[in-house]
Design an enzyme around this catalytic site. Structure first.
Site, PDB file in Angstrom:
ATOM      1  N   ASP A  57      20.044 -32.078-101.523  1.00 44.02           N
ATOM      2  CA  ASP A  57      19.139 -32.363-100.407  1.00 44.02           C
ATOM      3  C   ASP A  57      19.254 -31.328 -99.285  1.00 44.02           C
ATOM      4  O   ASP A  57      20.290 -30.675 -99.120  1.00 44.02           O
ATOM      5  CB  ASP A  57      19.442 -33.746 -99.819  1.00 44.02           C
ATOM      6  N   HIS A  85      24.457 -32.025-101.485  1.00 42.90           N
ATOM      7  CA  HIS A  85      23.710 -31.288-100.471  1.00 42.90           C
ATOM      8  C   HIS A  85      23.980 -29.790-100.613  1.00 42.90           C
ATOM      9  O   HIS A  85      25.117 -29.383-100.858  1.00 42.90           O
ATOM     10  CB  HIS A  85      24.110 -31.742 -99.065  1.00 42.90           C
TER      11      HIS A  85
END
Length: 730
Positions: free
Chosen positions: A99, A251
């Site tokens: 992300d 992430h």
């Protein structure tokens, strides 16, 4: 329908031509608009305009279907006729998801690790990052990874309207189209978690996004790498239980992701040894690819957007460098001005300071005049009232308002009129030099008024045989208006404080046309006043330096001049000054490589003039540009403090300059407004001068309209001013 008469049509054409804005005005305006647009775009893609950092607290779940709360991490709510369904990842398959990227530092390292172990995953990118780093999105697609939407600037969509949600999705897709030529059907909401965390606030968003054709992808295994708990903990958190399939949340942006990269180097081979396959989401589900190629207008629109973002990033980088340069220049200039002006004041005020034996021999005063009937009477009367022996020569440069006749009718002693056809100010001055009787020649403008002591103070430095020219202290006489007050500050601080500095450095750039004096021998050696530039005063001053003459400043030789009272006239005057200064610098550029006095001036004087009179004024508005940028995009507090700091430095210099010139400090109350408005006008004028110079344009001499309101302080009002209602002189 009747056709307009030819005369009417011609009149309309003339009106149309008059209304059309000249290109020399349009180019600076368009440049400023483009610059503003680029800054706004930068703020836009850096989430500095529409950023919303609110996060919805947990809410009730009674409106969320049971099959969603207990289902898999992929939610398909695209059907309008059937209930939403969820999908799970098959056993021994892992869909790695990343992300908040792409990040220029960590995303390439994540991609390298995936490539090293022949693994694939899904990158949920934000539009702000994808538009700034499109090459990384393109690499993701080329290396076989899938890309999903994570909104444009990462707001919690449960707070947003459907219009804002559509905007977030469409702008995210626009960035993907420009970066990789695709659009995607995968979506992950910001701040999302497991499917069982769906509540009555987030579920309506999922339904709406599904109605727009998107699969909502959450996760069922959170590595918690954002906590940076250590490589081992990240690897354990990402490991599915009992061989089940999983969507793992990681992430590749949003901070230091070194532990994530290191964990991948441990996690990928370990899980592959256990028989796991790292695959794309659609491959794991046996579904068609989430990517759809973009063609035609949508593709070019995306590419144009990404290209514009790239330009805005580069422009901002250039502006930051420019701001650093102007910061150094401004502080250096102010520091030099304060230090050298203080040294200049101490030198002048020393009891034993002297230029030599006091001069008493007569001088010639030249007054070039073109249509100066409103001002010339005050000018000539002020000269006749001088306490120094002089002759006055008024050179009428083809005036059509009776200027020469007006001077003749005054019948003042020692005043002569020389008439010539209109040929410009340099030609008028050269004509005056030819008619002058004396060896020291004072030059002034036809709208300027001298104090009784001005000529005496101006010529005393010629007692030093090395002095070839002397600059006087030009003062604004019409300072009652706002523009006049701003120009008064500029004259006292920007011109006269500068002249003290340049005097000490030995590189005075300009003898002001309003009040200056020259040694005839020096003028003869350089060929008199040149017509090569529009700033003949700057041109002749540089020529004198190159010929080895000293050029000094006489602060007590005060002259009162009428500054322009309208923005249009001010624009015309400063445009000519700026362009003429550039011409003079270019004309004398060879001084940089020459020897002797010319070389000393070229390697000291020309760089100072170029930096402080051309580059610094051109870059100075960056201070205000970044003030506006900081006020709109932040950090507001730091920006305001920095701007006020610069203003405080300017105020200190201005106050010191006013003290040296014995001026009232009350005019400095308008200094902040001058910095906000007046400086921007000067910036646009200088920008226009640059454009004219770079495009090879040629600027004409422009006569400013005068009112004749300026008189020397303490002088008696003129009595019985002759009528100027005369026919043009042939």
């Amino acid at each position: 329908m009747t056709t307009p008469a030819p005369r009417v049509r011609n009149h309309r054409k003339k009106q149309s031509r008059r209304r059309r804005l000249p290109m020399r005005y349009m180019l600076p305006f368009l440049f400023l608009v483009a610059l503003l647009a680029m800054l706004m775009l930068r703020g836009y893609v850096h989430s500095e305009i529409l950023a919303d950092h609110r996060i919805q607290p947990p809410a009730a779940t009674d409106r969320v279907p049971e099959q969603v709360l207990e289902g898999g991490p992929v939610i398909d709510a695209r059907s309008t006729t059937e209930p939403a369904k969820t999908l799970r990842i098959p056993d021994h398959r892992i869909v790695l998801t990343f992300d908040d990227g792409p990040d220029p530092v960590w995303t390439p390292r994540v991609l390298d690790k995936l490539k090293e172990y022949d693994a694939h995953g899904v990158f949920f990118v934000t539009g702000t990052m994808a538009s700034r780093y499109p090459d990384l999105v393109e690499r993701m697609v080329k290396e076989g990874h899938e890309v999903g939407l994570h909104t444009f600037n990462h707001p919690d969509l449960s707070y947003q309207s459907t219009g804002r949600i559509d905007w977030e999705l469409s702008q995210n897709q626009l960035a993907l189209a420009g970066a990789a030529g695709i659009r995607t059907s995968l979506f992950r909401p910001p701040y999302s978690s497991f499917a069982d965390a769906m509540d009555d606030k987030s579920w309506p968003v999922t339904q709406y996004v599904g109605s727009r054709g998107y699969l909502t992808v959450v996760n069922n295994t959170d590595s918690e790498d954002w906590k940076r708990p250590g490589v081992g903990v990240i690897s354990r958190n990402a490991t599915p239980k009992h061989g089940k399939g999983a969507i793992v949340l990681m992430h590749d942006s949003g901070g230091d992701r070194s532990q994530t990269v290191a964990a991948l180097g441990h996690f990928l081979p370990k899980m592959q040894e256990k028989g796991y396959e790292f695959t794309n989401l659609t491959d794991a589900l046996g579904a068609p690819s989430a990517h759809t190629p973009v063609t035609g207008y949508a593709l070019w629109k995306g590419k144009a957007f990404v290209s514009a973002v790239e330009v805005s990033e580069h422009i901002t980088d250039v502006l930051v460098v420019g701001l650093a340069v102007i910061g150094v220049l401004v502080l250096a200039r102010f520091g030099l001005m304060l230090l050298l002006s203080f040294a200049h004041a101490r030198r002048v005020r020393k009891k034993d300071f002297s230029w030599g034996d006091p001069l008493t021999r007569p001088v010639s005063v030249l007054v070039p005049a073109y249509n100066e009937s409103k001002c010339i009477a005050n000018t000539v009367r002020s000269l006749v009232a001088s306490d120094y022996p002089l002759e006055v020569i008024v050179i009428d440069d083809g005036s059509t308002d009776g200027t020469a006749d007006l001077v003749d009718r005054m019948r003042l002693p020692g005043v002569r009129v020389v008439r010539q056809r209109n040929a410009g100010k340099p030609a008028a001055l050269n004509n005056g030099i030819a008619h002058a009787r004396y060896d020291i020649i004072v030059m002034m403008d036809g709208d300027t008024v001298f104090e009784p002591s001005t000529v005496r103070e101006l010529v005393q430095p010629f007692a030093d045989p090395r002095v070839g020219a002397v600059a006087g202290n030009a003062k604004v006489g019409n300072r009652d208006s706002l523009i006049g007050a701003w120009q008064h500050i500029e004259y006292v601080m920007g011109f006269n404080l500068d002249r003290r500095m340049y005097d000490m450095l030995g590189c005075m750039p300009t003898i002001p046309g309003a009040v200056g004096a020259f040694r005839r021998e020096a003028l003869n050696r350089i060929g008199g006043m040149s017509e090569d530039t529009l700033a003949e005063d700057t041109d002749v001053t540089m020529a004198l330096h190159r010929d080895g003459w000293r050029v000094v400043y006489a602060e007590n030789a005060r002259a009162w001049t009428e500054a322009p009272e309208s923005v249009q006239q001010l624009w015309s005057q400063r445009y000519r000054w700026s362009y003429g200064t550039m011409q003079a610098i270019w004309k004398h550029r060879r001084a940089v490589i020459e020897r002797g006095p010319s070389g000393r001036f070229g390697r000291v004087g020309l760089p100072f003039v170029a930096l402080f009179m051309v580059v610094a004024p051109l870059l100075a508005p960056l201070i205000d540009v970044f003030l506006l940028y900081g006020l709109v995009f932040g950090p507001t507090g730091q920006t305001v403090v920095a701007w006020l700091g610069v203003l405080a430095v300017q105020a200190v210099c201005a106050a010191y300059a006013f003290r040296l010139d014995r001026e009232r400090m009350t005019h400095l109350l308008s200094l902040p407004l001058q910095q906000v408005l007046y400086r921007q006008l000067m910036y646009v004028v200088l920008l226009q001068s640059w454009i004219t110079a770079l495009t090879g344009g040629r600027l004409r001499w422009q006569k400013l309209r005068r009112t004749g309101v300026v008189e020397a302080p303490g002088s008696m009002p003129s009595q019985g001013r002759p009528s100027t209602d005369r026919r043009p002189v042939a």
